[in-house]
Design a protein around this motif. Sequence first.
Motif, PDB file in Angstrom:
ATOM      1  N   ILE A 158     -11.296   9.314  -7.240  1.00  0.00           N
ATOM      2  CA  ILE A 158     -11.640  10.430  -6.043  1.00  0.00           C
ATOM      3  C   ILE A 158     -11.853  11.500  -6.541  1.00  0.00           C
ATOM      4  O   ILE A 158     -10.974  12.332  -6.894  1.00  0.00           O
ATOM      5  N   PRO A 159     -13.057  12.242  -6.460  1.00  0.00           N
ATOM      6  CA  PRO A 159     -13.399  13.534  -7.039  1.00  0.00           C
ATOM      7  C   PRO A 159     -12.718  14.628  -5.948  1.00  0.00           C
ATOM      8  O   PRO A 159     -13.180  14.259  -4.766  1.00  0.00           O
ATOM      9  N   THR A 175      -0.254   7.692  -7.900  1.00  0.00           N
ATOM     10  CA  THR A 175      -1.320   8.480  -7.581  1.00  0.00           C
ATOM     11  C   THR A 175      -1.143   9.576  -8.860  1.00  0.00           C
ATOM     12  O   THR A 175       0.032   9.885  -9.277  1.00  0.00           O
ATOM     13  N   TYR A 192       1.078   1.802  -4.904  1.00  0.00           N
ATOM     14  CA  TYR A 192       0.180   2.647  -5.343  1.00  0.00           C
ATOM     15  C   TYR A 192       0.785   3.740  -6.303  1.00  0.00           C
ATOM     16  O   TYR A 192       1.865   4.157  -6.123  1.00  0.00           O
ATOM     17  N   GLU A 200      -6.192  -2.680  -8.762  1.00  0.00           N
ATOM     18  CA  GLU A 200      -7.290  -2.033  -8.498  1.00  0.00           C
ATOM     19  C   GLU A 200      -7.218  -0.737  -8.964  1.00  0.00           C
ATOM     20  O   GLU A 200      -6.134   0.113  -9.070  1.00  0.00           O
ATOM     21  N   MET A 246      -8.400  12.722  -8.262  1.00  0.00           N
ATOM     22  CA  MET A 246      -7.271  11.922  -7.822  1.00  0.00           C
ATOM     23  C   MET A 246      -7.361  10.643  -8.266  1.00  0.00           C
ATOM     24  O   MET A 246      -8.538   9.908  -7.821  1.00  0.00           O
ATOM     25  N   THR A 303       0.632  -1.118  -0.024  1.00  0.00           N
ATOM     26  CA  THR A 303      -0.006  -0.111   0.141  1.00  0.00           C
ATOM     27  C   THR A 303       0.712   1.130  -0.044  1.00  0.00           C
ATOM     28  O   THR A 303       0.491   2.446   0.144  1.00  0.00           O
ATOM     29  N   LEU A 360      -5.911   6.791  -7.895  1.00  0.00           N
ATOM     30  CA  LEU A 360      -5.093   5.897  -6.965  1.00  0.00           C
ATOM     31  C   LEU A 360      -4.968   4.607  -7.918  1.00  0.00           C
ATOM     32  O   LEU A 360      -6.073   4.112  -8.167  1.00  0.00           O
ATOM     33  N   THR A 370      -3.149  12.963 -10.608  1.00  0.00           N
ATOM     34  CA  THR A 370      -4.194  14.172 -10.499  1.00  0.00           C
ATOM     35  C   THR A 370      -4.744  14.603 -11.792  1.00  0.00           C
ATOM     36  O   THR A 370      -3.810  14.755 -12.611  1.00  0.00           O
ATOM     37  N   LYS A 381      -8.979   3.367  -8.138  1.00  0.00           N
ATOM     38  CA  LYS A 381     -10.016   4.244  -7.330  1.00  0.00           C
ATOM     39  C   LYS A 381      -9.975   5.805  -7.765  1.00  0.00           C
ATOM     40  O   LYS A 381      -8.619   6.304  -7.603  1.00  0.00           O
TER      41      LYS A 381
END
Lengths: 333, 333
Positions: A141-142, A160, A158, A137, A149, A101, A151, A162, A139
Amino acid sequence: MELSDRKKKILCMAIEEYIKDCSPITSGGIKDATSLNCSTATLRSELNALEAMGFLRQLHTSGGRIPTAQGYRYYVENLLQSVEATDKELDDVKSIISSRTSSLNDIITGIAKIVSKATNYPTVIMVDGFENLVLSEFKLIPLLEDKIMVLIGTIAGYITQTLDVKATAQDCIDASNYLTNHFKGETIGFMIENIEQFEKGMHGEIKAFQTVVNSLINGLKQLNEQKYLNVRREGSAKLLDNNNNVEEAKKVLNVLEDEKELSSIMEIKGKGDIEVTVADEDSAKCSVVKAPICVNGRQLASIGVFGPQRMDYAGIASALKVVIDNLNNLKGE
Amino acid sequence: MELSDRKKKILCMAIEEYIKDCSPITSGGIKDATSLNCSTATLRSELNALEAMGFLRQLHTSGGRIPTAQGYRYYVENLLQSVEATDKELDDVKSIISSRTSSLNDIITGIAKIVSKATNYPTVIMVDGFENLVLSEFKLIPLLEDKIMVLIGTIAGYITQTLDVKATAQDCIDASNYLTNHFKGETIGFMIENIEQFEKGMHGEIKAFQTVVNSLINGLKQLNEQKYLNVRREGSAKLLDNNNNVEEAKKVLNVLEDEKELSSIMEIKGKGDIEVTVADEDSAKCSVVKAPICVNGRQLASIGVFGPQRMDYAGIASALKVVIDNLNNLKGE
DNA sequence: GCTAGCACTTGAAAAAGAAGAGTGCTAAAA
DNA sequence: TTTTAGCACTCTTCTTTTTCAAGTGCTAGC
């Protein structure tokens, strides 16, 4: 060029002693250091022969000999006894790697830091096989201000990113699910290549989040194209200690600050194992011990330890072995 | 100690010439470099006086003079004409700072990198005012393997954190909303101190996500306690060029590799402005030009540029001014 | 093929001398 | 009182020379 056993032993000892002490190799020195039962005169003729073959050179008549680049190369290729991975200081590598993670970036920084500390030489990691990362996976995210963002979970941590895209919370959830469902277990490269195919198969209602996906893919393409280098310069001070001459240290530091140079040096030519490049006497380059970092059997990055021509090739190779062995054992869940 | 105008001028010129050329200051040199209408004999007696006061010292009778640490300090405190923030190379700082969706870490790395490139000296950023960060939003995202990723939006970029907590998607949404509603606009310090009060006021049904919040707070507390250092070592090779002696370079590199030393040096004693520490001749420390990085009026971090005793204090101070001015202009939305 | 012995080479260290830069001091000028 | 010119003095740096010892190459003999 095939050498007699004795010549091999002498050359090996000579180079290792020189790496340790930085004092030129003399017939007397060799006699003291080895268990060879022969006189200094014999050793002198052997040294003479090794010099004629180009493995050693004399700075001046009465000053003993030092290894040439060719000598180091022979040592590295033939005499470096198969390195064992036994460096306690590197135990941390395991724990860093297993924390999936963490961000990929943190993992890479962590590894470079540990290797650099353990070897006492500057260490570089170059991620050039980004497309080989296996996805686990997504993800989305607003965030505030119409940004998202992303992930991206991969087997190696991970990532990341933007994105400057406006999307509803539902769009994000849909996109996350869609991408995870379709590309889990696949590589980033596969996804980039095949996303259009998949998009064609979408139904009208799902297409709502298409802009988000496109933007995401663009971002990944960019990341994929730019090799990224993580340079750790622990141990720079050590470059100046220990009989290293300043010019050599400068060479190393200069190479480390030249991204182009660095990435060309970091290119792994062979495959799968540790490679050693010995600096030529006159070139502006420096020596490197490097290895591919593979995850799930595919090359993700390369790790390289940089130093002067006279560096501890054996110790460093052994340290790198620990790292790549650990990484290669990392399998997808 | 008050100096006559002429002495000031001479000292200033002497030090600046020495910083530039690294050649000892002589009466003849001063005469050539300044517009002072006096003979070398006069200058000699002035230099003599400055030496008696401790600002200069002679390496040997006939070898000119060089500045002492005290001399540099006087120069820095009194003679460094109020630095102006005019470094074009630092324009990038603005764009880095304004991208609030970058991670805090990337922003800090970016700034350190730019400053280091612009000044050609190693640069360090230490985040020690973590608790002063103003919060803008929270996003908790459930990951695989019972972990949660927390995105904490702050005025200075995003912070990410992974928690080992099992929670439902709904728990995460609830926690995100709860925390954002209650702490948006407050500092991290405020949140850590007051979270218990807020928790007492919760209703039963909300308490479901309490473990998540607790774990998050613990993580933040940890981050807050550990000062974190971001060291950039661009320009290390330059430390060896340009008449810098190797011993001085080693000092700098050694300091940079000693985290304890570093963080003690980075401590800003005064408040709000650029501070210069000049290395003593005999100590193992090196010189630093440092400044607080404030966001929204509160100190978040310090930035420091490290070098040998003989370094370009004026140029560096000017570069740092650009950075901190830009940062101080950053206000909450 | 190995070894002992010895002359030879060469750099590193020490000593000595020459050159030059820059100072401190003094006496005179401003 | 401050500034300047002049000059002797000091000390480093650069050469040159000498000495020393380490380590070699070579040769003759085992």
